[in-house]
Design an enzyme around this catalytic site. Structure first.
Site, short mmCIF file in Angstrom:
data_model
loop_
_atom_site.label_atom_id
_atom_site.label_comp_id
_atom_site.label_asym_id
_atom_site.label_seq_id
_atom_site.Cartn_x
_atom_site.Cartn_y
_atom_site.Cartn_z
N LEU A 65 3.84 -35.64 3.90
CA LEU A 65 3.47 -35.91 2.51
C LEU A 65 2.18 -36.73 2.41
CD1 LEU A 65 6.65 -36.71 0.38
CD2 LEU A 65 5.41 -34.59 0.62
N LEU A 86 12.10 -33.30 -1.34
CA LEU A 86 13.11 -34.31 -1.00
C LEU A 86 12.56 -35.37 -0.05
CD1 LEU A 86 16.20 -31.98 -0.41
CD2 LEU A 86 15.23 -32.83 -2.55
N THR A 131 15.18 -40.72 -9.01
CA THR A 131 16.27 -41.61 -8.63
C THR A 131 16.69 -42.57 -9.72
OG1 THR A 131 16.78 -43.51 -7.20
CG2 THR A 131 14.48 -43.05 -7.54
N GLU A 133 17.20 -45.53 -9.23
CA GLU A 133 16.48 -46.79 -9.00
C GLU A 133 15.39 -46.99 -10.04
OE1 GLU A 133 16.27 -49.50 -6.50
OE2 GLU A 133 18.39 -48.95 -6.54
N TYR A 154 9.56 -49.03 -3.96
CA TYR A 154 10.14 -47.68 -3.88
C TYR A 154 10.36 -47.13 -5.29
CZ TYR A 154 13.86 -44.15 -3.55
OH TYR A 154 14.62 -43.02 -3.71
N LYS A 158 8.59 -43.93 -7.12
CA LYS A 158 9.38 -42.80 -7.64
C LYS A 158 9.12 -42.61 -9.14
CE LYS A 158 12.00 -40.89 -4.37
NZ LYS A 158 12.03 -39.45 -4.07
P1 NAP Z 1 16.66 -39.43 3.71
O1 NAP Z 1 17.91 -39.06 4.42
O2 NAP Z 1 16.05 -40.75 3.93
O3 NAP Z 1 15.57 -38.28 4.09
C1 NAP Z 1 14.21 -38.47 3.80
C2 NAP Z 1 13.46 -37.28 4.37
O4 NAP Z 1 12.05 -37.47 4.11
C3 NAP Z 1 13.59 -37.11 5.89
O5 NAP Z 1 13.63 -35.73 6.18
C4 NAP Z 1 12.29 -37.72 6.40
O6 NAP Z 1 11.89 -37.24 7.67
C5 NAP Z 1 11.34 -37.25 5.32
N1 NAP Z 1 10.08 -37.99 5.28
C6 NAP Z 1 9.91 -39.33 5.24
N2 NAP Z 1 8.59 -39.63 5.20
C7 NAP Z 1 7.92 -38.44 5.23
C8 NAP Z 1 6.56 -38.09 5.24
N3 NAP Z 1 5.58 -39.00 5.22
N4 NAP Z 1 6.23 -36.78 5.25
C9 NAP Z 1 7.21 -35.83 5.30
N5 NAP Z 1 8.53 -36.10 5.33
C10 NAP Z 1 8.87 -37.41 5.29
O7 NAP Z 1 16.84 -39.24 2.13
P2 NAP Z 1 18.00 -38.50 1.32
O8 NAP Z 1 19.11 -39.46 1.12
O9 NAP Z 1 18.24 -37.17 1.91
O10 NAP Z 1 17.30 -38.33 -0.10
C11 NAP Z 1 16.48 -37.21 -0.40
C12 NAP Z 1 15.50 -37.58 -1.49
O11 NAP Z 1 16.21 -37.96 -2.65
C13 NAP Z 1 14.58 -38.74 -1.18
O12 NAP Z 1 13.35 -38.48 -1.80
C14 NAP Z 1 15.25 -39.94 -1.83
O13 NAP Z 1 14.29 -40.93 -2.14
C15 NAP Z 1 15.82 -39.28 -3.06
N6 NAP Z 1 17.05 -39.88 -3.60
C16 NAP Z 1 18.10 -40.12 -2.77
C17 NAP Z 1 19.28 -40.61 -3.30
C18 NAP Z 1 20.48 -40.89 -2.44
O14 NAP Z 1 21.37 -41.61 -2.89
N7 NAP Z 1 20.55 -40.30 -1.24
C19 NAP Z 1 19.37 -40.85 -4.69
C20 NAP Z 1 18.28 -40.56 -5.49
C21 NAP Z 1 17.12 -40.05 -4.94
P3 NAP Z 1 12.43 -37.90 9.06
O15 NAP Z 1 13.79 -37.27 9.28
O16 NAP Z 1 11.40 -37.48 10.04
O17 NAP Z 1 12.52 -39.37 8.83
O1 G4F Z 2 22.71 -48.37 0.28
P1 G4F Z 2 21.53 -49.03 -0.31
O2 G4F Z 2 20.41 -49.39 0.60
O3 G4F Z 2 21.05 -48.07 -1.48
P2 G4F Z 2 20.10 -48.30 -2.74
O4 G4F Z 2 19.22 -49.46 -2.59
O5 G4F Z 2 20.97 -48.26 -3.94
O6 G4F Z 2 19.16 -47.00 -2.67
C1 G4F Z 2 19.70 -45.72 -2.40
O7 G4F Z 2 20.06 -45.11 -3.62
C2 G4F Z 2 18.96 -44.83 -4.52
C3 G4F Z 2 19.57 -44.18 -5.77
O8 G4F Z 2 19.96 -45.17 -6.68
C4 G4F Z 2 17.99 -43.93 -3.81
F1 G4F Z 2 16.96 -43.64 -4.65
C5 G4F Z 2 17.47 -44.60 -2.55
O9 G4F Z 2 16.61 -43.68 -1.87
C6 G4F Z 2 18.65 -44.91 -1.65
O10 G4F Z 2 19.23 -43.69 -1.22
O11 G4F Z 2 21.97 -50.35 -1.08
C7 G4F Z 2 23.00 -50.34 -2.05
C8 G4F Z 2 23.35 -51.77 -2.44
C9 G4F Z 2 22.13 -52.62 -2.81
O12 G4F Z 2 22.42 -53.36 -3.95
C10 G4F Z 2 21.94 -53.55 -1.62
O13 G4F Z 2 21.37 -54.80 -1.94
O14 G4F Z 2 23.93 -52.40 -1.31
C11 G4F Z 2 23.38 -53.69 -1.17
N1 G4F Z 2 23.51 -54.13 0.23
C12 G4F Z 2 24.23 -55.22 0.62
N2 G4F Z 2 24.12 -55.37 1.95
C13 G4F Z 2 22.94 -53.57 1.30
C14 G4F Z 2 23.32 -54.35 2.40
N3 G4F Z 2 22.15 -52.48 1.43
C15 G4F Z 2 21.75 -52.15 2.68
N4 G4F Z 2 20.98 -51.04 2.85
N5 G4F Z 2 22.08 -52.90 3.78
C16 G4F Z 2 22.87 -54.02 3.69
O15 G4F Z 2 23.15 -54.68 4.69
#
Ligand code: NAP
Ligand code: G4F
Length: 355
Positions: A65, A86, A131, A133, A154, A158
């Site tokens: 990206l 994604l 997201t 967020e 972040y 987004k």
């Molecule tokens: P993830 O597991 O962290 O996957 C992120 C992907 O992006 C991986 O394939 C990673 O590649 C790739 N990537 C990172 N930096 C890149 C770069 N510079 N160029 C190309 N690819 C790159 O995320 P996910 O949970 O599947 O989420 C998918 C998307 O939805 C993300 O954009 C995230 O921010 C968004 N989102 C997630 C959630 C959630 O709760 N999971 C909620 C809302 C939105 P590598 O494998 O090489 O690291």
């Molecule tokens: O699991 P988290 O890191 O997820 P967060 O920050 O909600 O973000 C995830 O969801 C977003 C959608 O709302 C995505 F956009 C984003 O890419 C990602 O997938 O943290 C969840 C909560 C936070 O409040 C954090 O402060 O858990 C709390 N937390 C407490 N202890 C922790 C920890 N989070 C992480 N990662 N690690 C801890 O040790």
């Protein structure tokens, strides 16, 4: 045969979405980053090496990206019918350590794709992974009409990506949509997000391999759903008659502490005996309370999640216990086979969703 380009194919959502698209007969082109170690673990089970004479509808390409050249080349060479963006630096806490990089990849990266679409002139549909967020400090429940109040680099990146997606739709008539997804988890969730960090630790503690689990803020509330259900809605959004932005979540919010109680309780342990607080995991600014109002998703796309909080914890716990060779109570697996049998069929084989 429809062609899809998926950025972030090696991530949690990318892997589930690819299974879904293959099961629907798509040719899937995935963009992966160059890495010094293998980064395709989540999609290895569906990859077929053409050198072995295997027919495959899954093709991988290097790209990033951060590189507009790589994106423009891929889009003009593949001419995909659908593009799912994604990829992102997706970790909120890490974005405070890498704000500039996060802005470049997670924010400007989206602009690079949209600009490549515009310049190529191809007729394609674009999905942006927005997201919850972005709502940040806004009062719950959050809907499509809730104003954004991002609380991290972040979330700010987004939010930029979200607005520029909308702008390219309005300015250039590109079929560009954003799914505003609340947290969604699975056994494939990255190991440093809180849910997976917890379920892995509970399994390791049960196996006698770990004594304590260090966490940050236990009072934050999240609307946690099950990732395979959320990728279904990404696809549905691009099949819709008109481009739109939509909120996706369960409508149920729990604290991190409740997740701990449920996960430790599942194997007969009390989290208070194992969990320690480490200030390093607190964020300079926190998002306290996320709760989706997913009414529009139900009414417009006919989407409703089947897996809610308790089921989700069980599915993740069973998978992490099994990974360590421990006997899993099995409720999670039973839930999956009851509710999702036959969902992800690809090349006449049932693709195991969580292995
Ligand atoms: P993830 O597991 O962290 O996957 C992120 C992907 O992006 C991986 O394939 C990673 O590649 C790739 N990537 C990172 N930096 C890149 C770069 N510079 N160029 C190309 N690819 C790159 O995320 P996910 O949970 O599947 O989420 C998918 C998307 O939805 C993300 O954009 C995230 O921010 C968004 N989102 C997630 C959630 C959630 O709760 N999971 C909620 C809302 C939105 P590598 O494998 O090489 O690291
Ligand atoms: O699991 P988290 O890191 O997820 P967060 O920050 O909600 O973000 C995830 O969801 C977003 C959608 O709302 C995505 F956009 C984003 O890419 C990602 O997938 O943290 C969840 C909560 C936070 O409040 C954090 O402060 O858990 C709390 N937390 C407490 N202890 C922790 C920890 N989070 C992480 N990662 N690690 C801890 O040790």
């Amino acid at each position: 045969m429809k062609k899809a380009l998926v950025t972030g194919i090696s991530g949690q959502d990318g892997s589930y979405l690819t299974e879904l698209l293959l099961s629907k007969g798509y040719q899937v082109h995935g963009m992966i980053r160059r890495s010094s170690t293998f980064n395709t673990g989540r999609i290895d089970h569906i990859y077929r090496d053409p050198h072995n004479g295997d027919k495959t509808r899954l093709l991988l390409h290097h790209g990033d990206l951060a590189s507009s050249v790589s994106l423009a080349n891929l889009i003009s060479e593949i001419e995909p019918d659908e593009i799912y963006n994604l990829a992102a630096q997706s970790h909120v806490r890490v974005s405070f350590d890498l704000p500039e990089y996060t802005g470049d990849v997670t924010g400007i990266g989206t602009l690079r794709i949209l600009e490549a679409i515009r310049r190529s002139g191809i007729d394609t549909r674009f999905y942006q992974a927005s997201t919850s967020e972005m709502f940040g400090g806004a009062a719950p429940p959050q809907t499509e009409a809730t104003p954004f109040a991002p609380q991290s680099p972040y979330a700010a990146a987004k939010t930029y990506a979200h607005w520029v997606t909308k702008n390219y739709r309005e300015a250039y008539g590109i079929f560009a949509c954003s799914g505003i997804l609340f947290n969604h988890e699975s056994p494939r969730r990255g190991e440093t997000f809180v849910t997976r960090k917890v379920t892995r630790a509970v399994a390791a503690i049960k196996a006698g391999k770990q004594k304590h689990l260090y966490l940050g803020n236990l009072d934050a509330k999240r609307d946690w759903g099950y990732a395979p259900e959320y990728v279904e809605v990404m696809w549905r959004l691009l099949q819709h008659g008109e481009p739109l932005d939509i909120v996706i979540g369960t409508g149920e919010s729990r604290t991190v502490r409740e997740f701990l109680e449920e996960a430790f309780g599942y194997v007969g342990l009390d989290y208070q005996d194992y969990v320690r607080i480490d200030e390093r995991y607190f964020r300079p600014t926190e998002v306290d309370y996320l709760l989706a109002d997913p009414r529009m998703a139900r009414e417009v796309l006919g989407w409703e999640p089947k897996i809610k909080f308790k089921d989700l914890v069980r599915i993740m716990m069973d998978a992490d216990l099994e990974l360590l060779g421990l006997e899993a109570p099995g409720d999670g697996k039973r839930l999956l086979s009851d509710r999702f049998d036959g969902w992800h069929r690809w090349d006449d084989q049932l693709v195991s969703m969580d292995k």
